[in-house]
Design a protein around this motif. Structure first.
Motif, PDB file in Angstrom:
ATOM      1  N   GLY A  20      30.302  40.154  -6.654  1.00  0.00           N
ATOM      2  CA  GLY A  20      31.557  40.891  -6.584  1.00  0.00           C
ATOM      3  C   GLY A  20      31.726  41.729  -5.340  1.00  0.00           C
ATOM      4  O   GLY A  20      32.755  42.400  -5.182  1.00  0.00           O
ATOM      5  N   ARG A  21      30.749  41.715  -4.447  1.00  0.00           N
ATOM      6  CA  ARG A  21      30.814  42.524  -3.224  1.00  0.00           C
ATOM      7  C   ARG A  21      30.828  41.614  -2.005  1.00  0.00           C
ATOM      8  O   ARG A  21      29.864  40.892  -1.739  1.00  0.00           O
ATOM      9  N   LYS A  22      31.908  41.650  -1.251  1.00  0.00           N
ATOM     10  CA  LYS A  22      32.043  40.832  -0.059  1.00  0.00           C
ATOM     11  C   LYS A  22      32.397  41.700   1.143  1.00  0.00           C
ATOM     12  O   LYS A  22      33.209  42.632   1.033  1.00  0.00           O
ATOM     13  N   LEU A  23      31.794  41.368   2.256  1.00  0.00           N
ATOM     14  CA  LEU A  23      32.093  42.037   3.515  1.00  0.00           C
ATOM     15  C   LEU A  23      32.705  41.030   4.474  1.00  0.00           C
ATOM     16  O   LEU A  23      32.408  39.835   4.415  1.00  0.00           O
ATOM     17  N   TYR A  24      33.527  41.540   5.382  1.00  0.00           N
ATOM     18  CA  TYR A  24      34.158  40.698   6.391  1.00  0.00           C
ATOM     19  C   TYR A  24      33.889  41.307   7.771  1.00  0.00           C
ATOM     20  O   TYR A  24      34.130  42.500   7.983  1.00  0.00           O
ATOM     21  N   THR A  25      33.400  40.484   8.676  1.00  0.00           N
ATOM     22  CA  THR A  25      33.076  40.947  10.019  1.00  0.00           C
ATOM     23  C   THR A  25      33.907  40.181  11.036  1.00  0.00           C
ATOM     24  O   THR A  25      33.974  38.944  10.978  1.00  0.00           O
ATOM     25  N   PHE A  26      34.533  40.928  11.943  1.00  0.00           N
ATOM     26  CA  PHE A  26      35.351  40.285  12.975  1.00  0.00           C
ATOM     27  C   PHE A  26      35.463  41.216  14.179  1.00  0.00           C
ATOM     28  O   PHE A  26      35.054  42.382  14.132  1.00  0.00           O
ATOM     29  N   ALA A  27      36.003  40.688  15.269  1.00  0.00           N
ATOM     30  CA  ALA A  27      36.217  41.475  16.485  1.00  0.00           C
ATOM     31  C   ALA A  27      37.713  41.594  16.745  1.00  0.00           C
ATOM     32  O   ALA A  27      38.482  40.656  16.499  1.00  0.00           O
ATOM     33  N   VAL A  28      38.111  42.744  17.246  1.00  0.00           N
ATOM     34  CA  VAL A  28      39.519  42.976  17.546  1.00  0.00           C
ATOM     35  C   VAL A  28      39.609  44.040  18.638  1.00  0.00           C
ATOM     36  O   VAL A  28      38.720  44.892  18.760  1.00  0.00           O
ATOM     37  N   ASP A  29      40.640  43.986  19.432  1.00  0.00           N
ATOM     38  CA  ASP A  29      40.866  45.004  20.453  1.00  0.00           C
ATOM     39  C   ASP A  29      41.019  46.364  19.769  1.00  0.00           C
ATOM     40  O   ASP A  29      41.855  46.543  18.875  1.00  0.00           O
ATOM     41  N   GLY A  30      40.194  47.314  20.177  1.00  0.00           N
ATOM     42  CA  GLY A  30      40.227  48.638  19.552  1.00  0.00           C
ATOM     43  C   GLY A  30      41.582  49.297  19.622  1.00  0.00           C
ATOM     44  O   GLY A  30      41.936  50.118  18.768  1.00  0.00           O
ATOM     45  N   LYS A  31      42.368  48.962  20.648  1.00  0.00           N
ATOM     46  CA  LYS A  31      43.713  49.548  20.774  1.00  0.00           C
ATOM     47  C   LYS A  31      44.703  48.958  19.771  1.00  0.00           C
ATOM     48  O   LYS A  31      45.795  49.499  19.589  1.00  0.00           O
ATOM     49  N   ARG A  32      44.327  47.853  19.112  1.00  0.00           N
ATOM     50  CA  ARG A  32      45.206  47.234  18.131  1.00  0.00           C
ATOM     51  C   ARG A  32      44.886  47.642  16.696  1.00  0.00           C
ATOM     52  O   ARG A  32      45.659  47.344  15.780  1.00  0.00           O
ATOM     53  N   VAL A  33      43.770  48.305  16.504  1.00  0.00           N
ATOM     54  CA  VAL A  33      43.341  48.610  15.138  1.00  0.00           C
ATOM     55  C   VAL A  33      44.364  49.469  14.415  1.00  0.00           C
ATOM     56  O   VAL A  33      44.626  49.280  13.213  1.00  0.00           O
ATOM     57  N   TYR A  34      44.983  50.401  15.130  1.00  0.00           N
ATOM     58  CA  TYR A  34      45.970  51.265  14.475  1.00  0.00           C
ATOM     59  C   TYR A  34      47.229  50.506  14.077  1.00  0.00           C
ATOM     60  O   TYR A  34      48.097  51.062  13.383  1.00  0.00           O
ATOM     61  N   ASP A  35      47.347  49.238  14.498  1.00  0.00           N
ATOM     62  CA  ASP A  35      48.482  48.438  14.036  1.00  0.00           C
ATOM     63  C   ASP A  35      48.383  48.148  12.545  1.00  0.00           C
ATOM     64  O   ASP A  35      49.392  47.878  11.892  1.00  0.00           O
ATOM     65  N   PHE A  36      47.161  48.186  12.018  1.00  0.00           N
ATOM     66  CA  PHE A  36      47.017  47.829  10.593  1.00  0.00           C
ATOM     67  C   PHE A  36      46.176  48.817   9.785  1.00  0.00           C
ATOM     68  O   PHE A  36      45.904  48.588   8.606  1.00  0.00           O
ATOM     69  N   VAL A  37      45.741  49.931  10.384  1.00  0.00           N
ATOM     70  CA  VAL A  37      44.992  50.934   9.616  1.00  0.00           C
ATOM     71  C   VAL A  37      45.596  52.322   9.786  1.00  0.00           C
ATOM     72  O   VAL A  37      46.273  52.609  10.777  1.00  0.00           O
ATOM     73  N   ASP A  38      45.314  53.170   8.824  1.00  0.00           N
ATOM     74  CA  ASP A  38      45.635  54.591   8.877  1.00  0.00           C
ATOM     75  C   ASP A  38      44.341  55.382   8.733  1.00  0.00           C
ATOM     76  O   ASP A  38      43.288  54.830   8.384  1.00  0.00           O
ATOM     77  N   ILE A  39      44.436  56.677   8.972  1.00  0.00           N
ATOM     78  CA  ILE A  39      43.318  57.585   8.719  1.00  0.00           C
ATOM     79  C   ILE A  39      43.610  58.321   7.422  1.00  0.00           C
ATOM     80  O   ILE A  39      44.644  58.972   7.290  1.00  0.00           O
ATOM     81  N   SER A  40      42.729  58.199   6.465  1.00  0.00           N
ATOM     82  CA  SER A  40      42.926  58.846   5.162  1.00  0.00           C
ATOM     83  C   SER A  40      42.428  60.286   5.249  1.00  0.00           C
ATOM     84  O   SER A  40      41.293  60.590   4.895  1.00  0.00           O
ATOM     85  N   ARG A  41      43.270  61.182   5.733  1.00  0.00           N
ATOM     86  CA  ARG A  41      42.879  62.574   5.924  1.00  0.00           C
ATOM     87  C   ARG A  41      42.604  63.272   4.584  1.00  0.00           C
ATOM     88  O   ARG A  41      43.371  63.131   3.634  1.00  0.00           O
TER      89      ARG A  41
END
Length: 374
Positions: A20-41
């Motif tokens: 039931g535990r799966k991890l996903y590893t990939f590479a992406v331009d660090g400047k694009r990460v905020y296109d699909f993530v937020d910071i959970s303050r």
């Protein structure tokens, strides 16, 4: 990586660590990460309930990383950890050319980008927010980053992983200080300033001709009686505005400068050993000379004694240091007796503590005693 219909598709590996535990590893331009993530303050909602899990950004730390990314050949091997919700999909790719175990398969991760109604973006940063902030502000066109991700709609699971990732014990400072002399990599400012002091400490502690041979307690010399941080503070003070500063060349580890500084330190501490043999090599609770307060204050005395040389470029002899140390010896109470700091301030020898106030008091006392006798 290609973007189509507001979806980023990236080659990825799915790793099954446990049922039931799966991890996903990939590479992406660090400047694009905020296109699909937020910071959970981390915060409290109107009902005073705790929400989110990320600490605020640390501006100074981000600036350090940013400057490193803008350097000639940066490399950040530790990846970002992201929690995706179930809108992110993984599609396996079948290929006879891939020899993968049953625990890891290749495929494509489809990641929706941008805000999507009340649900917002599809991911939250679990670990690496400072690195992402630095990459976002760095003056580079792009900076690919390794990303490890898991998919869950459970906020508790996201928080659990955040705690597990960030609660591991950091490297002991002593281990870091032993490692930094052996790297030429750009370091955070605080560590970079200690690099030369750490190298000199290593020479004093591991060269057999040194009077301090294996006496400084470090991970590789655990039986030492002097705390490494006390010696580093003494060396740092002298490198900043003492006698060691005269031999320093832009805080670099040049062969000549290190040889001169090492020779001076060996001669001075050799003279200390000869002048106070009864206090030498004992544990700090038995000798205030081996105590943090003693190490720092005597190191300050080294700078004052060295200033009595006729020529600044000359390294004083051990005999010279011993002659001048003998002037303050009658006033010292390293292992017994009393310290007479003033008419109304008399303290037992072991009442001097390794606090800022006591270190300053002992430093001033030894300096005054030396100047009065010189």
């Amino acid at each position: 990586m290609r973007k189509s219909s507001a979806v980023i598709k990236v080659p990825a590996m799915e790793i099954r660590q446990s049922p039931g535990r799966k991890l996903y590893t990939f590479a992406v331009d660090g400047k694009r990460v905020y296109d699909f993530v937020d910071i959970s303050r981390i915060r409290r909602n109107a009902g005073a309930e705790l929400e989110g899990y990320q600490r605020p950004e640390v501006v100074a730390h981000i600036q350090e990383i940013k400057e490193y990314i803008e350097s000639d050949a940066p490399m950040i091997p530790n990846g970002i950890v992201v929690a995706f919700d179930s809108r992110v999909k993984f599609k396996r790719v079948k290929s006879a050319a891939l020899d993968m175990s049953s625990d890891a398969v290749m495929g494509v991760l489809e990641i929706p980008v941008g805000e999507h109604g009340k649900r917002g973006k599809v991911g939250f940063v679990v670990d690496g927010q400072q690195r992402l902030a630095a990459i976002r502000g760095a003056k580079v066109q792009k900076f690919p980053m390794l990303v490890s991700a898991f998919i869950t709609d459970d906020l508790r699971q996201q928080t659990e992983q955040f705690i597990l990732v960030n609660s591991t014990k950091p490297l002991p400072k002593g281990l870091i200080y032993e490692l930094i002399p052996h790297t030429d990599a750009r370091l955070p400012t605080a560590l970079h300033k200690r690099r030369l002091a750490a190298y000199l400490l290593e020479r004093l502690n591991h060269e057999e001709q040194s009077p301090l041979y294996k006496m400084i307690r470090t991970p590789t010399a655990p039986d030492g009686v002097i705390k490494d941080n006390s010696m580093l503070k003494m060396l740092g003070n002298s490198l900043s505005d003492g006698v060691l500063y005269e031999f320093r060349e832009r805080n670099e580890l040049t062969v000549e400068s290190v040889a001169n500084m090492s020779a001076l330190l060996r001669r001075f501490w050799g003279a200390v050993k000869e002048t106070f043999p009864e206090a030498w090599g004992l544990k700090p609770r038995e000798s205030r000379l081996m105590h943090g307060a003693g190490i720092v204050s005597v190191g300050n005395l080294m700078d004052h004694i060295a200033s009595q040389r006729t020529r600044r470029s000359v390294i004083p002899s051990q005999k010279f240091f011993r002659k001048h140390l003998s002037l303050v010896a009658p006033e010292c109470a390293w292992t017994k007796g009393d310290w007479r700091f003033g008419p109304d301030d008399v303290r037992a020898w072991n009442q001097v503590q390794n606090t800022r106030q006591d270190v300053e008091m002992l430093t001033d006392f030894l300096q005054r005693a030396y100047e009065a006798a010189a």
